[in-house]
Design a protein around this motif. Structure first.
Motif, PDB file in Angstrom:
ATOM      1  N   GLY A  88      -0.857  -4.083  10.267  1.00 44.30           N
ATOM      2  CA  GLY A  88      -2.650  -3.709   9.702  1.00 44.30           C
ATOM      3  C   GLY A  88      -3.447  -4.415   9.662  1.00 44.30           C
ATOM      4  O   GLY A  88      -3.461  -5.316   9.106  1.00 44.30           O
ATOM      5  N   ASP A  89      -4.341  -3.497   9.980  1.00 43.94           N
ATOM      6  CA  ASP A  89      -6.182  -4.351   9.558  1.00 43.94           C
ATOM      7  C   ASP A  89      -6.727  -3.727   8.807  1.00 43.94           C
ATOM      8  O   ASP A  89      -7.377  -4.236   8.454  1.00 43.94           O
ATOM      9  N   ASP A  90      -6.159  -1.744   8.348  1.00 42.34           N
ATOM     10  CA  ASP A  90      -6.985  -1.688   7.021  1.00 42.34           C
ATOM     11  C   ASP A  90      -6.383  -1.933   5.795  1.00 42.34           C
ATOM     12  O   ASP A  90      -5.690  -2.099   5.079  1.00 42.34           O
ATOM     13  N   GLU A  91      -7.454  -3.258   4.926  1.00 35.13           N
ATOM     14  CA  GLU A  91      -7.040  -3.713   3.987  1.00 35.13           C
ATOM     15  C   GLU A  91      -6.938  -2.953   2.889  1.00 35.13           C
ATOM     16  O   GLU A  91      -6.100  -2.843   1.895  1.00 35.13           O
ATOM     17  N   TYR A  92      -6.498  -1.724   3.014  1.00 36.90           N
ATOM     18  CA  TYR A  92      -6.620  -0.329   1.901  1.00 36.90           C
ATOM     19  C   TYR A  92      -4.430   0.633   2.431  1.00 36.90           C
ATOM     20  O   TYR A  92      -4.177   0.355   1.472  1.00 36.90           O
ATOM     21  N   SER A  93      -4.602  -0.367   3.576  1.00 37.45           N
ATOM     22  CA  SER A  93      -2.920   0.193   4.076  1.00 37.45           C
ATOM     23  C   SER A  93      -2.006  -0.530   4.689  1.00 37.45           C
ATOM     24  O   SER A  93      -1.337  -0.105   5.483  1.00 37.45           O
ATOM     25  N   LEU A  94      -2.408  -1.608   4.452  1.00 38.66           N
ATOM     26  CA  LEU A  94      -1.452  -3.141   4.571  1.00 38.66           C
ATOM     27  C   LEU A  94       0.090  -2.257   4.593  1.00 38.66           C
ATOM     28  O   LEU A  94      -0.304  -2.135   3.160  1.00 38.66           O
TER      29      LEU A  94
ATOM     30  N   SER B 227       1.389  -1.387   0.245  1.00 36.93           N
ATOM     31  CA  SER B 227      -0.309   0.074   0.084  1.00 36.93           C
ATOM     32  C   SER B 227       0.755   1.242  -0.209  1.00 36.93           C
ATOM     33  O   SER B 227       2.032   1.359   0.593  1.00 36.93           O
ATOM     34  N   LEU B 228      -0.152   2.522  -0.117  1.00 39.92           N
ATOM     35  CA  LEU B 228       0.922   3.587  -0.228  1.00 39.92           C
ATOM     36  C   LEU B 228       1.900   3.914   1.568  1.00 39.92           C
ATOM     37  O   LEU B 228       2.233   4.128   1.375  1.00 39.92           O
ATOM     38  N   ALA B 229       1.403   3.369   2.586  1.00 35.45           N
ATOM     39  CA  ALA B 229       1.720   3.060   3.528  1.00 35.45           C
ATOM     40  C   ALA B 229       3.117   2.366   3.376  1.00 35.45           C
ATOM     41  O   ALA B 229       3.733   2.194   4.590  1.00 35.45           O
ATOM     42  N   ASN B 230       3.727   1.787   2.949  1.00 35.98           N
ATOM     43  CA  ASN B 230       4.507   1.156   3.028  1.00 35.98           C
ATOM     44  C   ASN B 230       6.085   1.189   2.203  1.00 35.98           C
ATOM     45  O   ASN B 230       6.933   1.874   2.534  1.00 35.98           O
ATOM     46  N   LEU B 231       5.884   1.594   0.371  1.00 36.90           N
ATOM     47  CA  LEU B 231       6.776   1.573  -0.556  1.00 36.90           C
ATOM     48  C   LEU B 231       7.753   1.306   0.826  1.00 36.90           C
ATOM     49  O   LEU B 231       8.815   1.561   0.851  1.00 36.90           O
TER      50      LEU B 231
ATOM     51  N   ALA C  78       8.306  -1.223  -4.534  1.00 38.25           N
ATOM     52  CA  ALA C  78       6.696  -1.813  -4.694  1.00 38.25           C
ATOM     53  C   ALA C  78       5.264  -0.444  -4.366  1.00 38.25           C
ATOM     54  O   ALA C  78       5.273  -0.075  -2.843  1.00 38.25           O
ATOM     55  N   ILE C  79       4.513  -0.592  -5.383  1.00 45.63           N
ATOM     56  CA  ILE C  79       3.683  -0.112  -5.076  1.00 45.63           C
ATOM     57  C   ILE C  79       2.345  -0.210  -5.933  1.00 45.63           C
ATOM     58  O   ILE C  79       1.797  -0.881  -6.670  1.00 45.63           O
ATOM     59  N   GLY C  80       1.493  -1.312  -5.413  1.00 45.91           N
ATOM     60  CA  GLY C  80       0.096  -1.682  -5.361  1.00 45.91           C
ATOM     61  C   GLY C  80       0.240  -3.638  -6.082  1.00 45.91           C
ATOM     62  O   GLY C  80       2.185  -3.719  -5.482  1.00 45.91           O
ATOM     63  N   GLU C  81       0.696  -3.293  -7.473  1.00 37.98           N
ATOM     64  CA  GLU C  81       0.863  -4.222  -8.193  1.00 37.98           C
ATOM     65  C   GLU C  81       2.262  -4.062  -9.551  1.00 37.98           C
ATOM     66  O   GLU C  81       2.169  -4.724 -10.253  1.00 37.98           O
ATOM     67  N   PHE C  82       2.230  -3.103  -8.664  1.00 38.24           N
ATOM     68  CA  PHE C  82       3.604  -2.218  -9.735  1.00 38.24           C
ATOM     69  C   PHE C  82       4.550  -2.128  -8.878  1.00 38.24           C
ATOM     70  O   PHE C  82       4.908  -1.404  -7.476  1.00 38.24           O
TER      71      PHE C  82
END
Lengths: 433, 433
Positions: free
Chosen positions: B409-415, B17-21, B39-43
């Motif tokens: 993390g728990d939020d599936e959009y910011s793992l 997610s954007l929280a990772n990078l 790495a971001i999402g599938e890219f």
């Protein structure tokens, strides 16, 4: 066979005769970039400047583009060219210095080049000769293992005579001879059953070892056959595996030594090639167990007859200036050869690489005068060694300098020596204040 | 605080997610030179091409001459810039991908640059992220140590709760996820008291671990204070410390594991930064002994809450295609934090360097379902694990693939996830024929 006599004056008893030509990394005050050199008599031959000034013009089989290896700050690139190339270069350099050199114009009759490339050893700064990849240390000095077991009243491990026992060491703290060593600090248990305390090491010891530098890789998954292992060895150095015995006793179980060894390991600066040591091959210590086939070496004379000795010089006013011989031992006191060690280290498929450093462990002889650590000499602190002027040592004190020497051969004009491997103990740094 | 939403489509449940990078090293078929990416999402975002095309124009505090670090084949140079620089770059990249980016012209509105720098993860080849200097492995998973002691009917070593027990490992055989692993060969004792035989390892195991990569040096002789240690950590990966249990049992005493570990160690390719993991700090396992001052950390939440799990997929016709969960555990099951591990590793004065890899040991939980090695799950071969379709395993068979997963993390959009760490077992190579 090249003449053992040189047009260059090589003092009687020099470790760096024409029969040797070890390789190392040097710099000087006026040219501070580290580069490759060989040692001959009382000089270093700067191979970087020698190559740049046509020194290798007589060696037409050595590619000109390969000459850049001598300007590298470590021997890795030269070593990776392979043993046939090291052999060629060493034989060529012997011919250059031979009294009846076929290439007199290159150096013998070229005073200008001599002044550029021959640097008194007293004026060079030695650097660590290789960029070390992995460093592994073994424990194949049988007399050392037996004496240590006796001191601790235990038996040799059951595996000891079936395989070369070893462990991975710390590459980042391998330093070249002359580097001062700070006394390590860590956890020590002062009385059996007591909790550990944090303190500077009290029982600081030396270990006199030999080590080889590697020049060839094996691919991951592909072990090195024992009879091919010599192709992977560039050459040898002396090594002081400084050991904090009190820290070691507490941390050893179950995964082996860590902080008791990782603070410093000193090596001699000039790497003596396998080729130079070849005439001094001899038999290793006998083993009543037949080795498993992967360790069965065809060659009988698999270790080297190297006279090794250690000296201690204290810094106290009374001890200052006098040296005491700590031990006299020999490179042949090994249960397993370096070829067997490399065959074992890689048998799992572990990849080895040029620049890896592999040591044999403490090379002790059978009696107290040949024990190559204070642990053995003083029965782990039960005795103390008279070092003259009314001083004695159970373990090393701050200010002590330990120096190793190693030489092969009897002819005082064609010795193959290792030079010295020395380190002085400095007090621990109180960095946690 | 940057928005966790991106203009780039990041699938729900993505580890990146954007929280990772996280940072890694990639190549592609058309551009085979390894280089730095995030790495971001599938890219993967190719940071080398991004930097060369003005991608960092909005980050004026990051020196232009520093941009060359992204064209290096390993993260060492970027890491050595220091944590404030990694932080700047990651925050900037978050702003670039944020839905309300202050720099829309750089990438969001620049389809041409997007086509050059955004590469589907399925099309990238991952490389080992760092040129590894020294690799050290510890043993601070308390539940693992306790279960192993129980299996072997021994007590924990007396030092275990006083210091992080560890050993030096083999850097040359650390490989990136996906690299096939040849079954190691070596000495095995099949019956207590019998002589060793030479054979392929029978009891081949995995160990699920976490490891950190370092980004800063301490000078030799100067230990790292425990409360400063976080400054030395670039980020973390998952690690499979493949272990040959039958070889290990024979070789362990007295100097620790060698061939039973040195044949291969697999790490996940994307290094998750310390900063990305910071929100997931949690408390470590309690220790009834008070630590010595050099190990006493001010921070209470010194380890990370990382959900970790391992899967096994067999290759036999009946097993093929089905995955079995081997264990589910958590990064918090450690007796000592990574900061404490680094403080201990350096307390002797041992120098650590950027690119060093330091692992914590097997991260097992308290019960069988959370045991992170087959040794523990199957009581060293006494039990076997049902893997479905009528198959079972005591240890790993040729063709088995072991895959680790790790997510915070728990939020599936910011793992904040680690991706996968996978390896397939190939038969031993009979290289000694």
């Amino acid at each position: 066979m090249v003449s053992t006599k040189s047009w260059l004056t090589i003092p009687k008893g020099s470790s760096f005769s024409l029969a040797n030509l070890p390789f190392g990394v040097i710099s000087t005050e006026v040219a501070p970039s580290p580069r490759i050199a060989t040692a001959i008599g009382e000089f270093a031959l700067d191979l970087s400047v020698f190559a740049a000034n046509g020194g290798f013009a007589g060696l037409d089989t050595f590619g000109q583009q390969q000459l850049s290896v001598f300007s590298e700050p470590a021997l890795n690139a030269f070593a990776a060219l392979g043993k046939s190339e090291h052999y060629k270069v060493r034989i060529y350099l012997q011919s250059i210095f031979s009294e009846n050199t076929p290439h007199p114009q290159i150096l013998r009759n070229n005073k200008d080049l001599q002044s550029k490339v021959l640097i008194p050893l007293s004026a060079v700064c030695n650097h660590i000769p290789f960029l070390i990849g992995d460093y592994s240390d073994f424990f194949v000095g049988l007399h050392h293992a037996e004496k240590a077991a006796k001191v601790f009243n235990i038996t040799l491990a059951r595996n000891y005579k079936h395989l070369p026992v070893g462990y991975a060491g710390r590459a980042s703290s391998v330093v070249v001879s002359g580097t001062p060593i700070h006394r390590p600090q860590g956890q020590i248990v002062r009385q059996l059953g007591a909790p550990p305390v944090f303190a500077p090491c009290h029982d600081l010891d030396f270990e006199l070892e030999l080590a080889c530098f590697m020049c060839k890789s094996n691919p991951m998954g592909h072990p090195i056959p024992v009879d091919d292992a010599d192709d992977y060895i560039f050459g040898y150095v002396m090594m002081n595996d400084w050991s904090a015995r009190d820290m070691q006793a507490w941390e050893m179980g179950p995964l082996g030594p860590l902080n008791s060894k990782n603070f410093a390991t000193t090596i001699s600066p000039w790497v003596v090639t396998s080729a130079a040591l070849e005439p001094f091959r001899t038999g290793q210590l006998p083993n009543e167990h037949e080795a498993l086939p992967y360790l069965r070496e065809k060659r009988q004379a698999a270790v080297h007859d190297i006279r090794l000795w250690a000296e201690l010089k204290g810094s106290s006013p009374s001890a200052s200036g006098t040296s005491t011989t700590l031990c006299r031992t020999n490179g042949r006191y090994l249960l397993w050869s370096f070829s067997q060690i490399l065959a074992h280290l890689s048998i799992s498929g572990c990849p080895l690489n040029p620049g890896d450093l592999v040591a044999c462990g403490t090379v002790s002889g059978p009696d107290r005068a040949s024990h190559a650590s204070l642990l053995e000499i003083n029965d782990n602190g039960a005795l103390s060694l008279d070092i003259g002027n009314g001083e004695s040592r159970t373990f090393l004190q701050d200010g002590d300098t330990v120096t190793f020497h190693g030489v092969c051969g009897d002819d005082e004009y064609s010795l193959v020596g290792f030079g010295t491997c020395a380190g002085t103990i400095l007090p621990a740094i109180n960095a946690l204040k």
